[in-house]
Write a protein that holds these residues in place. Structure first.
Motif, PDB file in Angstrom:
ATOM      1  N   GLY A   1      59.143  40.107  75.568  1.00 22.05           N
ATOM      2  CA  GLY A   1      59.999  41.546  74.774  1.00 22.05           C
ATOM      3  C   GLY A   1      61.028  41.250  73.421  1.00 22.05           C
ATOM      4  O   GLY A   1      60.294  40.111  73.727  1.00 22.05           O
ATOM      5  N   THR A   2      61.760  41.498  73.302  1.00 23.06           N
ATOM      6  CA  THR A   2      62.037  41.278  72.045  1.00 23.06           C
ATOM      7  C   THR A   2      63.054  40.334  71.959  1.00 23.06           C
ATOM      8  O   THR A   2      62.789  39.672  70.833  1.00 23.06           O
ATOM      9  CB  THR A   2      63.661  42.522  71.509  1.00 23.06           C
ATOM     10  N   GLU A   3      63.005  39.581  73.332  1.00 23.65           N
ATOM     11  CA  GLU A   3      63.761  37.979  73.517  1.00 23.65           C
ATOM     12  C   GLU A   3      62.567  36.999  72.535  1.00 23.65           C
ATOM     13  O   GLU A   3      63.380  36.134  72.226  1.00 23.65           O
ATOM     14  CB  GLU A   3      64.023  37.506  74.164  1.00 23.65           C
ATOM     15  N   ASP A   4      61.220  37.359  72.637  1.00 18.29           N
ATOM     16  CA  ASP A   4      60.598  35.963  71.820  1.00 18.29           C
ATOM     17  C   ASP A   4      60.009  36.873  71.322  1.00 18.29           C
ATOM     18  O   ASP A   4      59.056  35.796  70.174  1.00 18.29           O
ATOM     19  CB  ASP A   4      58.874  36.670  73.649  1.00 18.29           C
ATOM     20  N   GLY A   5      60.677  37.314  69.859  1.00 23.65           N
ATOM     21  CA  GLY A   5      61.194  37.025  68.722  1.00 23.65           C
ATOM     22  C   GLY A   5      60.639  35.758  67.671  1.00 23.65           C
ATOM     23  O   GLY A   5      59.300  35.961  66.995  1.00 23.65           O
ATOM     24  N   VAL A   6      61.607  34.940  67.843  1.00 27.63           N
ATOM     25  CA  VAL A   6      61.577  33.628  67.656  1.00 27.63           C
ATOM     26  C   VAL A   6      59.740  33.048  67.596  1.00 27.63           C
ATOM     27  O   VAL A   6      59.044  32.171  67.381  1.00 27.63           O
ATOM     28  CB  VAL A   6      61.731  32.623  67.872  1.00 27.63           C
ATOM     29  N   LEU A   7      59.700  33.300  69.188  1.00 28.77           N
ATOM     30  CA  LEU A   7      58.197  32.802  69.228  1.00 28.77           C
ATOM     31  C   LEU A   7      56.746  32.946  68.666  1.00 28.77           C
ATOM     32  O   LEU A   7      55.982  32.289  67.971  1.00 28.77           O
ATOM     33  CB  LEU A   7      58.063  32.957  70.875  1.00 28.77           C
ATOM     34  N   LEU A   8      57.339  34.924  68.454  1.00 30.33           N
ATOM     35  CA  LEU A   8      55.738  35.064  67.919  1.00 30.33           C
ATOM     36  C   LEU A   8      55.829  34.937  66.753  1.00 30.33           C
ATOM     37  O   LEU A   8      55.143  34.990  65.736  1.00 30.33           O
ATOM     38  CB  LEU A   8      56.132  36.689  68.122  1.00 30.33           C
ATOM     39  N   ALA A   9      57.176  34.555  65.935  1.00 27.18           N
ATOM     40  CA  ALA A   9      56.956  34.001  64.075  1.00 27.18           C
ATOM     41  C   ALA A   9      56.290  32.679  64.402  1.00 27.18           C
ATOM     42  O   ALA A   9      55.612  33.083  63.250  1.00 27.18           O
ATOM     43  CB  ALA A   9      58.525  34.408  63.932  1.00 27.18           C
ATOM     44  N   GLN A  10      56.654  32.377  65.517  1.00 28.74           N
ATOM     45  CA  GLN A  10      56.543  30.543  64.861  1.00 28.74           C
ATOM     46  C   GLN A  10      54.672  31.201  65.389  1.00 28.74           C
ATOM     47  O   GLN A  10      53.654  29.826  64.140  1.00 28.74           O
ATOM     48  CB  GLN A  10      57.038  29.859  66.082  1.00 28.74           C
ATOM     49  N   ILE A  11      54.374  31.719  66.223  1.00 28.55           N
ATOM     50  CA  ILE A  11      52.466  31.845  66.628  1.00 28.55           C
ATOM     51  C   ILE A  11      52.240  32.324  64.716  1.00 28.55           C
ATOM     52  O   ILE A  11      50.961  31.832  65.094  1.00 28.55           O
ATOM     53  CB  ILE A  11      52.601  32.716  67.805  1.00 28.55           C
ATOM     54  N   HIS A  12      53.082  33.125  64.927  1.00 30.78           N
ATOM     55  CA  HIS A  12      51.872  33.732  63.708  1.00 30.78           C
ATOM     56  C   HIS A  12      52.494  33.295  62.825  1.00 30.78           C
ATOM     57  O   HIS A  12      51.048  32.529  61.503  1.00 30.78           O
ATOM     58  CB  HIS A  12      52.534  35.321  63.127  1.00 30.78           C
ATOM     59  N   ALA A  13      52.752  32.141  61.558  1.00 30.55           N
ATOM     60  CA  ALA A  13      53.528  31.198  60.607  1.00 30.55           C
ATOM     61  C   ALA A  13      52.416  29.576  61.314  1.00 30.55           C
ATOM     62  O   ALA A  13      51.342  29.701  60.582  1.00 30.55           O
ATOM     63  CB  ALA A  13      54.738  31.105  61.141  1.00 30.55           C
ATOM     64  N   LEU A  14      51.644  29.526  62.865  1.00 32.42           N
ATOM     65  CA  LEU A  14      50.924  28.715  62.920  1.00 32.42           C
ATOM     66  C   LEU A  14      49.947  29.000  61.969  1.00 32.42           C
ATOM     67  O   LEU A  14      48.480  28.383  62.438  1.00 32.42           O
ATOM     68  CB  LEU A  14      51.861  27.800  64.725  1.00 32.42           C
ATOM     69  N   ALA A  15      49.445  29.747  63.288  1.00 36.02           N
ATOM     70  CA  ALA A  15      47.905  30.758  62.809  1.00 36.02           C
ATOM     71  C   ALA A  15      47.800  30.624  61.242  1.00 36.02           C
ATOM     72  O   ALA A  15      46.327  30.629  61.059  1.00 36.02           O
ATOM     73  CB  ALA A  15      47.909  31.777  63.051  1.00 36.02           C
ATOM     74  N   ALA A  16      48.760  30.917  60.619  1.00 35.05           N
ATOM     75  CA  ALA A  16      48.811  31.371  59.274  1.00 35.05           C
ATOM     76  C   ALA A  16      48.499  29.531  58.325  1.00 35.05           C
ATOM     77  O   ALA A  16      47.252  29.607  58.093  1.00 35.05           O
ATOM     78  CB  ALA A  16      49.576  32.207  58.373  1.00 35.05           C
ATOM     79  N   ARG A  17      49.515  28.709  59.141  1.00 30.88           N
ATOM     80  CA  ARG A  17      49.210  27.051  57.857  1.00 30.88           C
ATOM     81  C   ARG A  17      47.696  26.950  59.367  1.00 30.88           C
ATOM     82  O   ARG A  17      46.957  26.195  57.886  1.00 30.88           O
ATOM     83  CB  ARG A  17      50.103  26.282  58.917  1.00 30.88           C
ATOM     84  N   LEU A  18      46.945  27.190  60.109  1.00 29.18           N
ATOM     85  CA  LEU A  18      46.052  26.663  60.544  1.00 29.18           C
ATOM     86  C   LEU A  18      44.780  27.233  60.079  1.00 29.18           C
ATOM     87  O   LEU A  18      43.315  26.336  59.470  1.00 29.18           O
ATOM     88  CB  LEU A  18      45.821  26.669  61.810  1.00 29.18           C
ATOM     89  N   ALA A  19      44.834  28.478  59.475  1.00 26.59           N
ATOM     90  CA  ALA A  19      43.873  29.058  59.072  1.00 26.59           C
ATOM     91  C   ALA A  19      43.939  28.498  57.926  1.00 26.59           C
ATOM     92  O   ALA A  19      42.405  28.498  56.843  1.00 26.59           O
ATOM     93  CB  ALA A  19      44.268  30.524  58.951  1.00 26.59           C
ATOM     94  N   ARG A  20      44.694  28.191  57.239  1.00 26.21           N
ATOM     95  CA  ARG A  20      44.740  27.272  55.587  1.00 26.21           C
ATOM     96  C   ARG A  20      44.405  26.634  55.825  1.00 26.21           C
ATOM     97  O   ARG A  20      43.443  25.926  54.449  1.00 26.21           O
ATOM     98  CB  ARG A  20      45.826  27.212  55.505  1.00 26.21           C
ATOM     99  N   GLU A  21      44.576  25.202  56.294  1.00 23.90           N
ATOM    100  CA  GLU A  21      44.197  23.943  56.773  1.00 23.90           C
ATOM    101  C   GLU A  21      42.580  24.001  57.036  1.00 23.90           C
ATOM    102  O   GLU A  21      41.960  23.181  56.616  1.00 23.90           O
ATOM    103  CB  GLU A  21      44.376  23.560  57.939  1.00 23.90           C
ATOM    104  N   ALA A  22      42.216  25.332  58.000  1.00 22.46           N
ATOM    105  CA  ALA A  22      40.987  24.984  58.528  1.00 22.46           C
ATOM    106  C   ALA A  22      40.121  25.696  57.197  1.00 22.46           C
ATOM    107  O   ALA A  22      38.527  26.093  56.574  1.00 22.46           O
ATOM    108  CB  ALA A  22      40.462  25.971  59.763  1.00 22.46           C
TER     109      ALA A  22
END
Ligand code: AMP
Length: 116
Positions: A56-77
């Motif tokens: 739900g919308t209350e999970d917005g911070v979690l979704l941002a954390q997941i996307h930021a981590l995905a972008a970082r892991l993609a850069r690292e890989a």
């Protein structure tokens, strides 16, 4: 479902081993045990959530954390430029097999579209 019944909760708490790529207080990333691409990581919340259907919308911070981590892991890989796919399967028609919300980060080869 309690943490003791959930495979990914047990990976998150460290009682089942995994190749951990990142861990913090909210999210964990680890290598998929049966990789479908040269890069195949799973990103999960520590908190037990069954699937994307429960978000739900209350999970917005979690979704941002997941996307930021995905972008970082993609850069690292080294695949941020060549491309990657971030996907979550929810429910039987999507083939969800582990009932703890997770995103697949897939990269390192051409990924067909539409998916099967
Ligand atoms: P899904 O089918 O979308 O629910 O994805 C579940 C994923 O978890 C699959 O890609 C499995 O290969 C992966 N998986 C299952 N058990 C483990 C494990 N012990 N460690 C790492 N990945 C796993």
């Amino acid at each position: 479902m309690s943490a003791s019944d959930c495979l990914f909760c047990r990976i998150a708490e460290g009682t089942i081993p995994a190749r951990i790529a990142h861990a913090d207080e909210a999210v964990i990333a680890f290598h998929d045990i049966a990789p479908q691409a040269p890069v195949h990581l799973l990103l999960i919340p520590r908190r037990h959530v069954g699937s994307a259907a429960e978000l739900g919308t209350e999970d917005g911070v979690l979704l941002a954390q997941i996307h930021a981590l995905a972008a970082r892991l993609a850069r690292e890989a080294g695949v941020a430029e060549s491309g990657f796919r971030l996907v979550t399967n929810s429910g039987p028609d999507a083939g969800q097999s582990v009932h703890h919300l997770h995103w697949h980060l897939l990269a390192g080869r051409h990924l067909g579209w539409p998916p099967g």
